[in-house]
Design an enzyme around this catalytic site. Structure first.
Site, PDB file in Angstrom:
ATOM      1  N   GLY A 452       0.754  -1.281   0.064  1.00  7.57           N
ATOM      2  CA  GLY A 452      -0.073   0.020   0.030  1.00  7.57           C
ATOM      3  C   GLY A 452       0.893   1.138   0.081  1.00  7.57           C
ATOM      4  N   GLY A 454       0.518   5.488   1.281  1.00 10.14           N
ATOM      5  CA  GLY A 454       0.007   6.492   1.837  1.00 10.14           C
ATOM      6  C   GLY A 454       0.612   7.904   1.811  1.00 10.14           C
ATOM      7  N   THR A 455       0.162   8.535   2.741  1.00 13.14           N
ATOM      8  CA  THR A 455       0.741  10.023   2.981  1.00 13.14           C
ATOM      9  C   THR A 455       2.094   9.942   3.390  1.00 13.14           C
ATOM     10  OG1 THR A 455      -1.524  10.475   3.477  1.00 13.14           O
ATOM     11  CG2 THR A 455      -0.091  12.402   3.773  1.00 13.14           C
ATOM     12  N   GLY A 457       4.220   7.342   3.397  1.00 10.87           N
ATOM     13  CA  GLY A 457       5.036   6.461   2.757  1.00 10.87           C
ATOM     14  C   GLY A 457       4.732   5.376   2.031  1.00 10.87           C
ATOM     15  N   GLN A 458       5.550   4.249   1.799  1.00 14.17           N
ATOM     16  CA  GLN A 458       4.796   2.927   1.271  1.00 14.17           C
ATOM     17  C   GLN A 458       5.102   2.136   2.305  1.00 14.17           C
ATOM     18  OE1 GLN A 458       7.341   2.914  -2.759  1.00 14.17           O
ATOM     19  NE2 GLN A 458       8.514   4.245  -1.441  1.00 14.17           N
ATOM     20  N   VAL A 459       4.347   1.143   2.098  1.00 21.35           N
ATOM     21  CA  VAL A 459       4.164  -0.232   3.003  1.00 21.35           C
ATOM     22  C   VAL A 459       4.390  -1.158   1.962  1.00 21.35           C
ATOM     23  CG1 VAL A 459       2.932  -1.679   4.609  1.00 21.35           C
ATOM     24  CG2 VAL A 459       2.624   0.762   4.357  1.00 21.35           C
ATOM     25  N   LYS A 474       7.072  -0.441   6.762  1.00 20.52           N
ATOM     26  CA  LYS A 474       6.705   0.944   5.876  1.00 20.52           C
ATOM     27  C   LYS A 474       7.721   1.863   5.917  1.00 20.52           C
ATOM     28  CE  LYS A 474       3.303   4.439   7.548  1.00 20.52           C
ATOM     29  NZ  LYS A 474       2.118   4.722   8.350  1.00 20.52           N
ATOM     30  N   ASP A 572      -7.038   9.180  12.577  1.00 21.06           N
ATOM     31  CA  ASP A 572      -7.137   8.957  11.149  1.00 21.06           C
ATOM     32  C   ASP A 572      -7.906   7.676  10.870  1.00 21.06           C
ATOM     33  OD1 ASP A 572      -7.070   9.146   8.305  1.00 21.06           O
ATOM     34  OD2 ASP A 572      -5.012   8.669   8.137  1.00 21.06           O
TER      35      ASP A 572
HETATM   36  N1  LIG Z   1       0.820  -4.406   8.263  1.00 25.35           N
HETATM   37  C1  LIG Z   1       0.400  -4.301   6.953  1.00 25.35           C
HETATM   38  N2  LIG Z   1       0.013  -5.336   6.538  1.00 25.35           N
HETATM   39  C2  LIG Z   1      -0.348  -5.358   5.458  1.00 25.35           C
HETATM   40  N3  LIG Z   1      -0.851  -4.284   4.666  1.00 25.35           N
HETATM   41  C3  LIG Z   1      -0.573  -3.200   5.102  1.00 25.35           C
HETATM   42  C4  LIG Z   1      -0.049  -3.128   6.375  1.00 25.35           C
HETATM   43  N4  LIG Z   1       0.254  -1.709   6.803  1.00 25.35           N
HETATM   44  C5  LIG Z   1      -0.035  -1.062   5.820  1.00 25.35           C
HETATM   45  N5  LIG Z   1      -0.675  -1.756   4.846  1.00 25.35           N
HETATM   46  C6  LIG Z   1      -1.130  -1.106   3.689  1.00 25.35           C
HETATM   47  O1  LIG Z   1      -0.551  -0.146   3.336  1.00 25.35           O
HETATM   48  C7  LIG Z   1      -1.538   0.940   3.365  1.00 25.35           C
HETATM   49  C8  LIG Z   1      -1.007   2.295   3.656  1.00 25.35           C
HETATM   50  O2  LIG Z   1      -0.462   2.248   5.149  1.00 25.35           O
HETATM   51  P1  LIG Z   1      -0.714   3.150   6.131  1.00 25.35           P
HETATM   52  O3  LIG Z   1      -2.147   3.628   6.325  1.00 25.35           O
HETATM   53  O4  LIG Z   1       0.072   2.925   7.214  1.00 25.35           O
HETATM   54  O5  LIG Z   1       0.178   4.430   5.342  1.00 25.35           O
HETATM   55  P2  LIG Z   1       0.112   5.887   5.509  1.00 25.35           P
HETATM   56  O6  LIG Z   1       1.369   6.471   4.524  1.00 25.35           O
HETATM   57  O7  LIG Z   1       0.068   6.249   6.764  1.00 25.35           O
HETATM   58  O8  LIG Z   1      -1.418   6.318   4.664  1.00 25.35           O
HETATM   59  P3  LIG Z   1      -2.473   7.330   4.904  1.00 25.35           P
HETATM   60  O9  LIG Z   1      -2.299   8.302   3.975  1.00 25.35           O
HETATM   61  O10 LIG Z   1      -3.529   6.730   5.471  1.00 25.35           O
HETATM   62  O11 LIG Z   1      -1.713   8.354   6.419  1.00 25.35           O
HETATM   63  C9  LIG Z   1      -2.687   0.562   4.215  1.00 25.35           C
HETATM   64  O12 LIG Z   1      -3.969   1.006   3.618  1.00 25.35           O
HETATM   65  C10 LIG Z   1      -2.563  -0.888   3.800  1.00 25.35           C
HETATM   66  O13 LIG Z   1      -3.543  -1.387   2.842  1.00 25.35           O
END
Ligand SMILES: Nc1ncnc2c1ncn2[C@@H]1O[C@H](COP(=O)(O)OP(=O)(O)OP(=O)(O)O)[C@@H](O)[C@H]1O
Length: 900
Positions: A452, A454-455, A457-459, A474, A572
């Site tokens: 995934g 998100g804002t 970074g990348q997971v 992440k 969030d």
């Molecule tokens: N532990 C995990 N296992 C599987 N997929 C995950 C995990 N953590 C995150 N993801 C995937 O990655 C996506 C983005 O993760 P996360 O929300 O932590 O990133 P972010 O950059 O904080 O996003 P946001 O824009 O919501 O702030 C999640 O919606 C999910 O689909």
């Protein structure tokens, strides 16, 4: 220096295959950009190898000593310096041909300068690919069809000298030989002969003679014992008497009452067995034996022709001993006798029924493939699960190492911009499949795939190289604001994991490790499955069943209780941040604490993803853990409806949707909201009407304000929001939602569903209370009949709630009290270090009730204040508006309701 993955081909980067040549240098020249599936693979590859090499060399010359971006992108290191002549030599040694289809053989004619006829060229190509098709992999000819292409073959072969292994084409021989076999079978099957109009006189013409040649199949396969069989083969091809059962035998046809137990799956059967009939067994045997070539019989390993299935027939195939008959010339020959053993004459099978006379038709699939143990497998398996085996059969030089897979880029955009080319324009680390994150021995993580983005970074899905555990990592953007906020995320998760929920009971993501990789903070989490948004998407944005929603709601409330008890706000909550633990279980976990904060340190005012943003955040008033309860209510409604209940296209649109569905916020909230003036005006119609003291601005009024305060060219105008539901009020939206298909024709089930919906409406009203002071806490919500499944009587008030307050929301005195309470409880909160300066300077409180006059008398003033107080926290508005539920139209809702 990075290893160079040339000669490696990949269809998806994950499961790539590699064709290597013994010469290591050759690896530098192989075209991994070419798809293995392309018929012209080699043809293109040889040209492209040179072009690519030149290209890369020229690009690399721009980055002396380093790996150019072009190379890095392709998983390559710096170029090696192989002399061009040597390269060309090596390229000629390396080739790949499609083994399965003769017509797809892809080596271009012009590549070879030898004077060859077509057959020679064909065999040459096959040798080049190290491909000798063993009989068990040969294509099955149609027994009822004679292809004239093969008629001339024996003569031609004998002229060219088929004993010359280098010029022979085993595949052609094989086909030719198979045709012989079938003809033999045909001649021995009177039914077939009758069907084809054969007669005895035709047996003796030259062509038929060749076709009737009945020799051990193996003699045509130089792969086993080529030097020994060549002469025999040649003599048999040319001799009219050689192993010809038909030439001297009309009696064969009298054998129609008996069929040999051996099926035509074995050429050796045809040589001998077909002449055995009850009437003149011995004569025929002798005739055949006279023509039998002992050398060939002994030296040849009697292979079965694979045109027939290998299973279920083995008992019918005579062994080599069986073929060496008693009383044959083998016995007279001392050398043969030394090795010969008594032959057991094959048993015959009585024909009892007409069906016994039916020819055995080859049941082997037309385009079958071979596995290593010569069993036939389907083309699909050969080209997917058994792909590596398939390549190994094609080329003995083939090796496969997953570590040499080409690196598929996972990050978009993938062009390096910052951080020495490691980061893209968004400061995201450019990730490739098979990258390794981390440097310490037991903290190295092999990148497998992206999960995934998100804002922050990348997971990515990773494997710990030491423990082999599959995890989620992440990779935070390298910019300091994201880094700082993510450190908070790590700290909060650490606190939750170690202190608040050490036993992992309350559905919070587990964090295992954190480290820095190339200026990026990497947080290592347990690997979870789909998020709830993906679940809804899989369900075609149809709502989930109420029991499943209840299961999810229970778990979320458990988490929210713990967060509230510990004065933590997630900030969030949304379906994307709630993940299933595994795809087949309804257990879930909350992730993404990147926006989280302590209740006593609510620094940022611009938080929460818009659809799930609480009214107090939109209006700009101090907030508490109750904003998570608002998001929770939105999520539960979305799980039921399939699409977000408040899909606002802008903050104004978000607020107007909330007001349409749930009514106006209490006056005190508007009074103290820093942003109230942006969206609301005093209701001039009746200044004494305290109930309707404010009204939402019209779209025109909104646009006027926007134009007055912003750059006219650079402003997004408000537009009427798209209506996703036919009804506006919460109870109507829920009640008229689509009835699930399985119960559509079941009135009793529908009745129960509607009762359950009443209960859900009551539950949602409590958690989606616009007034944060009256909104149910997670503890209260956990006691609601929707969760406990107790009988719902139509009304429910949480224990300890003041029933009167629920019904006096808009009373002025009440407003005054609540406003004062709210101000008192949220005043003078300490600011988090590292928070934006203007946020720190800004008191958390906005307008008091006394300052509401500013709203009515000086809108501009308010707007200036609003502009100044915009938080710099991550902007969460992007992206979500374009989500796929937009496809759904109001018509569906209308349809659904008419079904009721
Ligand atoms: N532990 C995990 N296992 C599987 N997929 C995950 C995990 N953590 C995150 N993801 C995937 O990655 C996506 C983005 O993760 P996360 O929300 O932590 O990133 P972010 O950059 O904080 O996003 P946001 O824009 O919501 O702030 C999640 O919606 C999910 O689909």
């Amino acid at each position: 220096m990075e290893s160079i993955h040339n000669g490696t081909m990949s269809s998806n980067g994950n499961a790539a295959v590699q064709i290597t040549n013994n010469d290591n240098n050759l690896k530098n020249n192989s075209p991994f950009n070419n798809s293995i599936w392309k018929a012209n693979y080699v043809e293109n590859s040889q040209q492209q190898q040179q072009q690519q090499q030149q290209q890369l060399q020229s690009k690399d010359s721009l980055t002396p000593g380093g790996v150019s971006p072009a190379r890095k992108q392709q998983g390559m290191g710096p170029p090696s310096s192989i002399p061009q002549q040597q390269q060309q030599q090596q390229q000629q040694q390396f080739s790949f041909t499609n083994p399965w289809n003769k017509n797809d053989t892809v080596l271009p004619q012009q590549t070879y300068n030898y004077a060859m006829d077509e057959d020679m060229l064909e065999s040459f190509k096959r040798r080049k690919s190290s491909l000798v098709i063993p009989p068990s992999r040969a294509r099955a000819p149609n027994p009822f069809e004679f292809n004239f292409q093969y008629q001339a073959f024996p003569q031609q072969s004998s002229q060219q000298g088929i004993n010359n292994n280098s010029n022979s084409n085993p595949y052609s021989y094989q086909q030719y030989q198979q045709h012989q076999l079938y003809n033999t079978h045909q001649y021995n099957n009177p039914n077939l002969m009758a069907a084809n109009g054969n007669n005895n006189s035709r047996f003796f013409n030259q062509q038929d003679f060749h076709r009737r040649q009945s020799v051990a199949a193996s003699q045509f396969y130089p792969s086993t014992n080529t030097s020994n069989i060549s002469n025999n083969t040649k003599s048999m091809m040319n001799s009219p008497n050689s192993v010809s059962m038909q030439s001297n035998n009309n009696n064969i046809h009298s054998s129609n009452t008996y069929l040999p137990t051996a099926t035509p799956t074995n050429t050796s059967n045809n040589n001998i067995m077909v002449n055995n009939n009850n009437n003149n067994n011995n004569n025929n045997n002798n005739n055949n034996n006279n023509n039998y070539n002992p050398n060939s019989a002994i030296t040849a390993s009697f292979r079965r022709l694979s045109a027939y299935p290998t299973t279920g027939i083995s008992s019918t195939i005579p062994s080599q001993q069986q073929l060496l008959r008693k009383g044959s010339i083998l016995e007279a020959s001392p050398s043969a006798a030394a090795t010969a053993q008594p032959i057991v004459i094959p048993t015959m099978k009585k024909v009892n029924f007409k069906k016994d006379l039916k020819p055995i038709i080859n049941p082997t699939p037309k385009f079958r493939r071979a596995s290593l143990n010569s069993k036939t497998i389907s083309p699909l398996l050969a080209l997917t699960r058994n792909l590596i085996t398939t390549y190994q059969l094609c080329s003995p030089d083939f090796t496969y190492k997953p570590s040499k897979n080409p690196k598929r880029v996972l990050t978009k955009p993938s062009e390096g911009k910052f951080n020495n080319g490691f980061d893209n324009v968004n400061s995201d680390y450019i990730l490739y499949v098979n990258d390794v994150l981390g440097v310490e021995q037991n903290r190295k993580y092999l990148v497998l795939d992206i999960l995934g983005q998100g804002t922050f970074g990348q997971v990515v899905k990773c494997q710990n190289l030491m423990t082999k555990e599959i995890l989620a990592v992440k990779v935070i953007k390298s910019r300091s604001e994201y880094l700082n906020q993510s450190i908070t995320e790590a700290k909060i998760l650490e606190l939750i994991n170690s202190k608040i929920d050490p036993e992992n009971k309350f559905h919070f993501l587990r964090m295992f490790d954190s480290f820095i990789h190339k200026n990026h903070l990497c947080l290592v989490f347990e690997l979870l499955s789909n998020n709830l948004y993906e679940l809804l998407k899989q369900n075609q944005f149809h709502g989930l069943s109420l029991p499943l929603i209840r299961l999810f709601a229970k778990q979320l409330l458990e988490s929210l209780c713990i967060l509230k008890d510990n004065k933590l706000i997630h900030c969030d909550l949304k379906p994307e941040n709630i993940l299933l633990c595994s795809p087949d279980k309804p257990s879930l976990k909350i992730i993404d604490f990147g926006s989280s904060c302590e209740e006593t340190r609510t620094v940022y005012t611009y938080i929460q993803s818009r659809f799930y943003r609480a009214p107090e955040i939109i209006l700009g008033i101090p907030y508490s853990t109750s904003i998570d309860m608002w998001s929770f209510g939105c999520i539960i409604a979305e799980l039921f409806l399939g699409i977000p209940i408040f899909p606002g296209a802008s903050e104004y649109n978000q607020l107007s949707r909330i007001i349409d569905t749930l009514g106006y916020p209490p006056n005190w909230m508007i009074d103290i909201g820093k942003n109230s003036g942006k969206f609301l005006l005093l209701n001039d119609d009746d200044p004494n009407d305290f109930k309707n003291k404010f009204r939402l601005k019209t779209i025109d009024e909104m646009n006027k304000t926007i134009m007055n305060n912003n750059d006219k060219n650079n402003v997004r105008k408000e537009e009427p929001g798209k209506q996703y539901f036919k009804w506006k009020k919460l109870p109507e939206i829920i009640k008229n939602s689509r009835i699930p298909k399985p119960i559509q024709n079941n009135p009793k089930a529908i009745e129960q569903e509607l009762l359950n919906r009443d209960c859900l409406i009551n539950f949602l009203k409590g958690v989606l209370n616009i007034n944060p002071l009256e909104r149910w806490t997670p503890q209260q919500a956990s006691l609601h009949p929707f969760i406990t499944q107790q009988l719902f009587t139509g009304e429910w008030f949480p224990p300890g709630s003041n029933i009167n307050t629920v019904y006096r929301q808009h009373h002025q005195n009440q407003d005054q009290n609540q406003s004062e309470n709210y101000v008192a409880t949220n005043q003078e909160q300490p600011q988090m270090s590292g928070a934006p300066a203007q946020e720190q300077a800004e008191p958390m409180l906005g307008l008091s009730s006394s300052s509401s006059s500013i709203i009515s008398h000086n809108h501009d003033n308010i707007n200036i204040i609003d502009n100044n107080t915009q938080g710099t926290h991550s902007v969460q508005d992007g992206g979500t508006t374009s989500r796929e539920f937009n496809k759904l139209s109001i018509e569906e809702q209308t349809l659904a309701s008419t079904n009721l």
